[in-house]
Design an enzyme around this catalytic site. Structure first.
Site, PDB file in Angstrom:
ATOM      1  N   GLY A   1      22.565   8.592   3.182  1.00 24.27           N
ATOM      2  CA  GLY A   1      23.725   7.833   3.706  1.00 24.27           C
ATOM      3  C   GLY A   1      24.619   7.806   2.139  1.00 24.27           C
ATOM      4  N   SER A   2      23.291   8.056   0.569  1.00 18.54           N
ATOM      5  CA  SER A   2      24.369   7.287  -0.494  1.00 18.54           C
ATOM      6  C   SER A   2      24.274   8.731  -0.738  1.00 18.54           C
ATOM      7  CB  SER A   2      22.762   7.699  -1.539  1.00 18.54           C
ATOM      8  OG  SER A   2      21.465   6.041  -1.120  1.00 18.54           O
TER       9      SER A   2
ATOM     10  N   ASP B   1      10.330   8.151   2.768  1.00 17.58           N
ATOM     11  CA  ASP B   1      10.677   8.141   4.372  1.00 17.58           C
ATOM     12  C   ASP B   1      10.475   9.350   4.613  1.00 17.58           C
ATOM     13  OD1 ASP B   1      10.436   5.544   5.731  1.00 17.58           O
ATOM     14  OD2 ASP B   1      13.298   5.570   6.005  1.00 17.58           O
TER      15      ASP B   1
ATOM     16  N   ARG C   1     -13.889  -3.800  16.256  1.00 17.36           N
ATOM     17  CA  ARG C   1     -12.474  -4.298  16.562  1.00 17.36           C
ATOM     18  C   ARG C   1     -11.717  -3.110  16.388  1.00 17.36           C
ATOM     19  NH1 ARG C   1     -11.374 -10.125  13.683  1.00 17.36           N
ATOM     20  NH2 ARG C   1     -12.353 -11.149  14.494  1.00 17.36           N
TER      21      ARG C   1
ATOM     22  N   ALA D   1      -7.141   8.739  11.908  1.00 19.43           N
ATOM     23  CA  ALA D   1      -6.353   7.085  13.326  1.00 19.43           C
ATOM     24  C   ALA D   1      -7.087   8.211  14.049  1.00 19.43           C
ATOM     25  CB  ALA D   1      -5.044   6.761  12.977  1.00 19.43           C
TER      26      ALA D   1
ATOM     27  N   ARG E   1      -6.943  -6.234  16.480  1.00 12.69           N
ATOM     28  CA  ARG E   1      -5.646  -7.170  15.903  1.00 12.69           C
ATOM     29  C   ARG E   1      -4.062  -5.959  15.106  1.00 12.69           C
ATOM     30  NH1 ARG E   1      -8.886 -10.323  16.899  1.00 12.69           N
ATOM     31  NH2 ARG E   1      -9.685 -11.939  16.475  1.00 12.69           N
TER      32      ARG E   1
ATOM     33  N   ILE F   1       5.626  -3.844   1.353  1.00 14.36           N
ATOM     34  CA  ILE F   1       4.281  -3.493   0.549  1.00 14.36           C
ATOM     35  C   ILE F   1       4.546  -2.237   0.535  1.00 14.36           C
ATOM     36  CG2 ILE F   1       2.563  -3.315   2.231  1.00 14.36           C
ATOM     37  CD1 ILE F   1       0.727  -5.301   0.415  1.00 14.36           C
TER      38      ILE F   1
END
Ligand code: F6P
Length: 338
Positions: free
Chosen positions: A106-107, A129, A164, A188, A262, A269
């Protein structure tokens, strides 16, 4: 055209390393005999004439700092022709012969508009990103990934103790670069990417499909005796499209699998903290390069990195390019990632 003064602004979402870029631009310019004006809060500061003179000493002690000393904004007024004209008029009024714009796509569009209005502009890719097509690397990407990785490592400690599953949402509005690399780096069990959208599928349908894929993957792991899991989800799959929060997703996965689950949203952050070496060096090299072009009066360029080499190209050409997640990395994740 003799370039006597250049301006710098940071625009859009901030990213770690923007300060390092500002420092390199100021120092290279001043040592080339060019004066520098810092512009506050992106294009808004250009419209308002909100400037500060910057010299070598003004940018000392900032290379290690996150954020941007100039502030940033997403400026609606600059999307209108009147705003672009006012910004160009202010450049002329204050003797700004060229401008470095640090930000995302965009910039860059704004930098192209301003170049067309007669002010040579050079864009530097600054976004966590890594979704700017004309460059392999964007300033802030490495730091954001490391922040997310370290946070997930911490979450994993407690997840392991409690047997968990952790579902962790990372940033990525349109692209899953952060999710993919962080997912691989944290082992992951599943990585939910914005790119994972089937033709004709709505965000809600995608969410439901991905949720089932996650549940199936967890159950498969459970059958093999696994007791703890981490899942990385890009925000586009959950909160950004207002389909569900990551906490809601965790509840639903828990109902589907019986695994205590959870949800954690890492949020902003990821955009903070001291830039990594990778980001400081990339920002410094790109900032230096921007001045090398601009001092010749050349504008309408965007700086990027390809195969480790810093280069520049036409802004419109850069904006028309497409960038895809690396197939080899996707393949690696499917085979050995979890
Ligand atoms: O910097 C890019 C980005 O981090 C996206 O991944 C995210 O959706 C967006 O910015 C959020 O930015 P903000 O909260 O500042 O609008």
């Amino acid at each position: 055209m003799e370039v006597k003064t250049i301006g710098i602004l940071t625009s859009g979402g901030d990213s770690q390393g923007m300060n390092a870029a500002i420092r390199a631009i100021v120092r290279n310019a001043v040592r080339c005999g060019i004066k520098v004006k810092g512009i506050f809060d992106g294009y808004q500061g250009l419209i308002d004439g909100n400037f500060i003179d910057l010299d070598i000493g003004d940018v000392s002690g900032i290379i290690q700092k996150g954020g941007t000393m100039l502030g940033t904004a997403r400026c609606v007024a600059f999307k209108e022709q009147a705003g672009i004209q006012k910004a160009a008029d202010n450049c002329r009024k204050f003797g700004i012969d060229g401008l470095v714009v640090i930000g995302g796509d965009g910039s860059f569009r704004g930098a192209g508009d301003l170049s067309r209005a007669g002010i040579p502009c050079v864009g530097l890719p600054g976004t966590i990103d890594n979704d700017i097509a004309c460059t392999e690397y964007t300033i802030g990407f490495d730091t954001a990934m490391n922040v997310a990785m370290e946070a997930i490592d911490k979450i994993r400690d407690t997840i392991t103790s409690h047997h968990r599953c952790a579902i962790v949402e990372v940033m990525g509005a349109r692209a899953g670069w952060v999710a993919l690399e962080v997912g691989i780096a944290t082992g992951a069990s599943y990585i939910a990417l914005p790119e994972n959208l089937l033709p004709g599928e709505s965000p809600k349908e995608r969410y439901e499909r991905i949720k089932k894929e996650i549940a199936d993957r967890l159950k498969e792991g459970q059958e093999k005796g696994r007791k703890n899991f981490t899942v990385v989800v890009a925000e586009a799959v959950t909160s950004l499209n207002k389909v569900a929060t990551v906490e809601e997703m965790a509840e639903e996965i828990m109902d589907m699998t019986g695994i205590d689950t959870r949800g954690t949203c890492l949020g902003h952050i990821q955009r903070g903290g001291s830039p990594t070496l990778r980001d400081r060096v990339a920002a410094t090299r790109m900032g230096y390069h921007a001045v090398q072009i601009l001092k010749e009066g050349i504008g309408n360029r965007v700086v990027g990195e390809k195969n480790g080499v810093v280069y520049d190209m036409d802004i419109q050409e850069g904006l028309s390019m497409k960038k895809y997640l690396p197939e080899d990395l996707l393949d690696i994740w499917r085979k050995v990632g979890y």
